[in-house]
Design an enzyme around this catalytic site. Sequence first.
Site, PDB file in Angstrom:
ATOM      1  N   CYS A   2       0.826  -1.207   0.000  1.00 37.95           N
ATOM      2  CA  CYS A   2       0.000   0.000   0.000  1.00 37.95           C
ATOM      3  C   CYS A   2       0.860   1.256   0.000  1.00 37.95           C
ATOM      4  O   CYS A   2       1.978   1.261   0.521  1.00 37.95           O
ATOM      5  CB  CYS A   2      -0.872   0.024   1.240  1.00 37.95           C
ATOM      6  SG  CYS A   2      -1.840  -1.454   1.464  1.00 37.95           S
ATOM      7  N   ARG A  27       5.202   0.111  -6.106  1.00 37.55           N
ATOM      8  CA  ARG A  27       5.181  -0.688  -4.874  1.00 37.55           C
ATOM      9  C   ARG A  27       4.204  -1.856  -4.969  1.00 37.55           C
ATOM     10  O   ARG A  27       4.265  -2.771  -4.149  1.00 37.55           O
ATOM     11  CB  ARG A  27       4.783   0.207  -3.683  1.00 37.55           C
ATOM     12  CG  ARG A  27       5.813   1.271  -3.366  1.00 37.55           C
ATOM     13  CD  ARG A  27       5.249   2.274  -2.397  1.00 37.55           C
ATOM     14  NE  ARG A  27       4.979   1.680  -1.108  1.00 37.55           N
ATOM     15  CZ  ARG A  27       5.781   1.759  -0.054  1.00 37.55           C
ATOM     16  NH1 ARG A  27       6.919   2.413  -0.150  1.00 37.55           N
ATOM     17  NH2 ARG A  27       5.457   1.208   1.087  1.00 37.55           N
ATOM     18  N   TRP A  82      -3.066  -2.662  -1.418  1.00 40.60           N
ATOM     19  CA  TRP A  82      -2.681  -4.037  -1.760  1.00 40.60           C
ATOM     20  C   TRP A  82      -3.412  -4.908  -0.749  1.00 40.60           C
ATOM     21  O   TRP A  82      -3.107  -4.868   0.445  1.00 40.60           O
ATOM     22  CB  TRP A  82      -1.163  -4.176  -1.636  1.00 40.60           C
ATOM     23  CG  TRP A  82      -0.602  -5.458  -2.156  1.00 40.60           C
ATOM     24  CD1 TRP A  82      -0.290  -5.738  -3.452  1.00 40.60           C
ATOM     25  CD2 TRP A  82      -0.246  -6.624  -1.403  1.00 40.60           C
ATOM     26  NE1 TRP A  82       0.232  -7.010  -3.538  1.00 40.60           N
ATOM     27  CE2 TRP A  82       0.271  -7.575  -2.306  1.00 40.60           C
ATOM     28  CE3 TRP A  82      -0.319  -6.968  -0.043  1.00 40.60           C
ATOM     29  CZ2 TRP A  82       0.712  -8.824  -1.909  1.00 40.60           C
ATOM     30  CZ3 TRP A  82       0.114  -8.223   0.358  1.00 40.60           C
ATOM     31  CH2 TRP A  82       0.623  -9.133  -0.574  1.00 40.60           C
ATOM     32  N   ASN A 108      -1.665   2.151   5.897  1.00 39.95           N
ATOM     33  CA  ASN A 108      -0.793   1.039   5.480  1.00 39.95           C
ATOM     34  C   ASN A 108      -0.518   0.194   6.719  1.00 39.95           C
ATOM     35  O   ASN A 108      -0.286   0.758   7.791  1.00 39.95           O
ATOM     36  CB  ASN A 108       0.559   1.542   4.974  1.00 39.95           C
ATOM     37  CG  ASN A 108       0.464   2.233   3.633  1.00 39.95           C
ATOM     38  OD1 ASN A 108      -0.600   2.290   3.043  1.00 39.95           O
ATOM     39  ND2 ASN A 108       1.588   2.754   3.168  1.00 39.95           N
ATOM     40  N   GLY A 109      -0.481  -1.122   6.560  1.00 40.25           N
ATOM     41  CA  GLY A 109      -0.173  -1.974   7.714  1.00 40.25           C
ATOM     42  C   GLY A 109      -1.349  -2.855   8.058  1.00 40.25           C
ATOM     43  O   GLY A 109      -2.306  -2.991   7.276  1.00 40.25           O
ATOM     44  N   GLU A 489      18.072 -17.375  -7.645  1.00 38.95           N
ATOM     45  CA  GLU A 489      17.706 -16.024  -8.054  1.00 38.95           C
ATOM     46  C   GLU A 489      17.209 -16.004  -9.509  1.00 38.95           C
ATOM     47  O   GLU A 489      16.235 -15.327  -9.832  1.00 38.95           O
ATOM     48  CB  GLU A 489      18.914 -15.087  -7.862  1.00 38.95           C
ATOM     49  CG  GLU A 489      18.704 -13.645  -8.275  1.00 38.95           C
ATOM     50  CD  GLU A 489      17.568 -12.921  -7.559  1.00 38.95           C
ATOM     51  OE1 GLU A 489      16.991 -13.473  -6.611  1.00 38.95           O
ATOM     52  OE2 GLU A 489      17.233 -11.808  -7.987  1.00 38.95           O
ATOM     53  N   LYS A 493      13.514 -14.725 -10.557  1.00 35.27           N
ATOM     54  CA  LYS A 493      13.295 -13.645 -11.528  1.00 35.27           C
ATOM     55  C   LYS A 493      12.320 -14.088 -12.607  1.00 35.27           C
ATOM     56  O   LYS A 493      11.399 -13.365 -12.954  1.00 35.27           O
ATOM     57  CB  LYS A 493      14.605 -13.213 -12.210  1.00 35.27           C
ATOM     58  CG  LYS A 493      15.575 -12.371 -11.398  1.00 35.27           C
ATOM     59  CD  LYS A 493      15.114 -10.972 -11.112  1.00 35.27           C
ATOM     60  CE  LYS A 493      14.323 -10.899  -9.851  1.00 35.27           C
ATOM     61  NZ  LYS A 493      14.981 -10.745  -8.605  1.00 35.27           N
ATOM     62  N   GLU A 496       8.603 -14.580 -11.239  1.00 35.74           N
ATOM     63  CA  GLU A 496       7.827 -13.450 -10.713  1.00 35.74           C
ATOM     64  C   GLU A 496       7.358 -12.488 -11.791  1.00 35.74           C
ATOM     65  O   GLU A 496       6.357 -11.804 -11.599  1.00 35.74           O
ATOM     66  CB  GLU A 496       8.581 -12.707  -9.604  1.00 35.74           C
ATOM     67  CG  GLU A 496       9.810 -11.985 -10.031  1.00 35.74           C
ATOM     68  CD  GLU A 496      10.523 -11.323  -8.857  1.00 35.74           C
ATOM     69  OE1 GLU A 496       9.882 -10.980  -7.865  1.00 35.74           O
ATOM     70  OE2 GLU A 496      11.750 -11.150  -8.950  1.00 35.74           O
ATOM     71  N   HIS A 512      18.029 -36.225  -6.877  1.00 32.19           N
ATOM     72  CA  HIS A 512      17.285 -36.747  -5.727  1.00 32.19           C
ATOM     73  C   HIS A 512      15.786 -36.529  -5.869  1.00 32.19           C
ATOM     74  O   HIS A 512      15.079 -36.432  -4.870  1.00 32.19           O
ATOM     75  CB  HIS A 512      17.833 -36.118  -4.451  1.00 32.19           C
ATOM     76  CG  HIS A 512      19.276 -36.440  -4.240  1.00 32.19           C
ATOM     77  ND1 HIS A 512      19.695 -37.610  -3.661  1.00 32.19           N
ATOM     78  CD2 HIS A 512      20.396 -35.773  -4.603  1.00 32.19           C
ATOM     79  CE1 HIS A 512      21.028 -37.647  -3.649  1.00 32.19           C
ATOM     80  NE2 HIS A 512      21.475 -36.534  -4.214  1.00 32.19           N
ATOM     81  N   LYS A 611       6.424  -4.218  -4.121  1.00 33.22           N
ATOM     82  CA  LYS A 611       7.851  -3.942  -4.063  1.00 33.22           C
ATOM     83  C   LYS A 611       8.383  -4.115  -2.648  1.00 33.22           C
ATOM     84  O   LYS A 611       9.471  -4.605  -2.433  1.00 33.22           O
ATOM     85  CB  LYS A 611       8.106  -2.520  -4.575  1.00 33.22           C
ATOM     86  CG  LYS A 611       9.565  -2.091  -4.552  1.00 33.22           C
ATOM     87  CD  LYS A 611      10.391  -2.905  -5.530  1.00 33.22           C
ATOM     88  CE  LYS A 611      11.875  -2.601  -5.466  1.00 33.22           C
ATOM     89  NZ  LYS A 611      12.666  -3.704  -6.017  1.00 33.22           N
TER      90      LYS A 611
HETATM   91  C1  F6R Z   1      12.218 -10.230  -5.890  1.00 30.84           C
HETATM   92  C2  F6R Z   1      12.125  -9.243  -4.836  1.00 30.84           C
HETATM   93  C3  F6R Z   1      11.748  -9.712  -3.481  1.00 30.84           C
HETATM   94  C4  F6R Z   1      12.499  -8.929  -2.413  1.00 30.84           C
HETATM   95  C5  F6R Z   1      11.994  -9.304  -1.014  1.00 30.84           C
HETATM   96  C6  F6R Z   1      12.774  -8.563   0.065  1.00 30.84           C
HETATM   97  O1  F6R Z   1      12.613  -9.653  -7.093  1.00 30.84           O
HETATM   98  O2  F6R Z   1      12.323  -8.080  -5.045  1.00 30.84           O
HETATM   99  O3  F6R Z   1      11.943 -11.082  -3.337  1.00 30.84           O
HETATM  100  O4  F6R Z   1      13.865  -9.195  -2.533  1.00 30.84           O
HETATM  101  O5  F6R Z   1      10.638  -8.986  -0.906  1.00 30.84           O
HETATM  102  O6  F6R Z   1      12.671  -7.189  -0.099  1.00 30.84           O
HETATM  103  P1  F6R Z   1      13.711  -6.210   0.558  1.00 30.84           P
HETATM  104  O7  F6R Z   1      15.019  -6.426  -0.126  1.00 30.84           O
HETATM  105  O8  F6R Z   1      13.162  -4.836   0.309  1.00 30.84           O
HETATM  106  O9  F6R Z   1      13.766  -6.559   1.999  1.00 30.84           O
END
Ligand code: F6R
Length: 616
Positions: A2, A27, A82, A108-109, A489, A493, A496, A512, A611
């Site tokens: 949010c 975000r 959100w 927010n929260g 990673e 990527k 997502e 395994h 985000k």
């Molecule tokens: C994936 C991504 C998330 C963040 C995770 C932690 O591309 O961006 O997996 O890495 O939500 O976020 P931060 O780094 O802000 O704590």
Amino acid sequence: MCGIVAYIGTKQAQNLLVEGLKRLEYRGYDSAGIAILDASVSGSRSPHINITRAVGRVSALEDRLEQIGGLRGTLGLAHTRWATHGGVCEANAHPHKDDKSGIYLVHNGIIENYSALKIYLEEKGHKFTSETDTEVLSMLIGELYEGDLEAAVQGALREVTGAYAIAVICDKEPDTLVVARKGSPLIVGVGDKEFVVASDASAIVAHTTQAVTLDDYNVVKITRDGFRTSDIHNATVSHKVTQLELDLDAIELGDYSHYMLKEINEQPRSLRNCFRGRIDQREGKIVLGGLTTYAKELVKARRIILTGQGTALHAAMIGEYIIEDLAKVPAVAEYASEFRYRNPIIEDGTIVVAVSQSGETADTLAALYEARDRGALSLGVVNVVGSTISRDTDAGVYLRVGPEIGVASTKAFTGQVAVLTMIALFMARRRFMSADQCADLLKVLDTIPEKIERILEQDDVVRKVTQKYVERDNWLFLGRGYNYPTALEGALKLKEISYIHAEGMPAAEMKHGPIALINEGMPAVFIANRGRQYDKVMSNIAEVRARGGHVIAVATEGDEQIKNHCQDVLYVPEVPECLSPMLTVIPLQLMAYHAAVMRGHDVDKPRNLAKSVTVE
Ligand code: F6R
């Protein structure tokens, strides 16, 4: 997650608030809303608040506003939601209100005790129109309102448990905006007879760079003439106006089609910034100003716990390898969400390192507090300056990679790995590593940005390879040692933003169980750069090929031999293995980007994602 923007001043608020919401779009959200106090008085008409909400993008809210001829007024609130409590619908979108008192609120929260409060308020005759915890808070403030908005907000916040950043207005107080925070970020931008409040500096910097970053339990009453900060018990609290370190250009898209692509391409520059002034070639050492006070503790550390979520955890896992390898200190990387609930044992000499781009991730914060309360020294490896993790840790190192707007983290990942590498060298050099040994690694570390430039030049090759496999719905990413987290990673990527199912794992683990998944033409991406386990990775490649899988290898430049063992090769320059993840991840980022574009997805606004995940 949010986003909040609020304004009080002399300008018409609507466009300013909508522009602010657009800056927060990255975000992640699913609905948006705005409320503006119209102070014009005529006949029986007294100041009143108009509200508009819409499901979907901020552009849908703009369309609504256009249809109704816009909202007038110089005091208002806006929000991108959100969904947490209740589905995605207009009734659940913010702002929420209490009709009786004329109070409007964005939040927010999560209010954890909202069910009990709701029962109490229903008994008092309040009728709820949404399923949200936020509406409960607006009604609670309304219930306590006796002509003083600040007092009502303080009173309500004394009753709630959970996390909040809120902005509140009341039609009976046309010159007052009250905002407050606990556990969710909020910044008050201070202008000339105007104030812009937002959950993220990016919505403020176009108007002012002077700002107060609120601390937990701060309540701020803002009028056009000034503001007062108190706590929830109305004790005055001192605040500090500081300069927001955010360049407007850095958050503009420029000539790029997406923020993610911009940020992938920014990595040579962002890493140069990250390294600047920290690599001392002459002395063969790393200089980290943020850690010097705790250098002794780092040298004597008996255990390092690195924690984070998602991409940040993958960087932490690379940190685990490199700290053990170079500094020879036992290290472990762990999901923050798991760490905090498993009653962790923290012995003397334990250091916890919270790794986070935003510095606001709820799980990471909770793990940090858990470790700190049990006596660990806490360090932050964070990008956003002034974020909660950066303020609530004993010390830390900023990534200095600039704002990351793309939801899929790219330049923050390489920045996190770079900082953790520097922390490992900072410790190693003070423990066992000789100046010469360290200088050799530093020489290469310094060249990582130009090596990334070379990889980025092969973007066309990566795009063509991606094109070959983009229709496939299941992918594997495999690596060993330092590049096992890189494989994780790469898979994250891809899934997502392109919504392709991808699994990352240690290459040896495949045998395994997951090997059963391999069928004719299934893409398997191997991180197969030269290193200690190269031969073993080659055996794993052969196992996949034998079952019809198609292998895309990320290999070391000059390794022509590997072409005989796989369908496609993406080359990266040769560096010592411990520095390789900063290079091997680049083709994987590009691949995920191209796959998402080819599949027609909105790369910067992937479905369901936020985000910054500020709820547990
Ligand atoms: C994936 C991504 C998330 C963040 C995770 C932690 O591309 O961006 O997996 O890495 O939500 O976020 P931060 O780094 O802000 O704590």
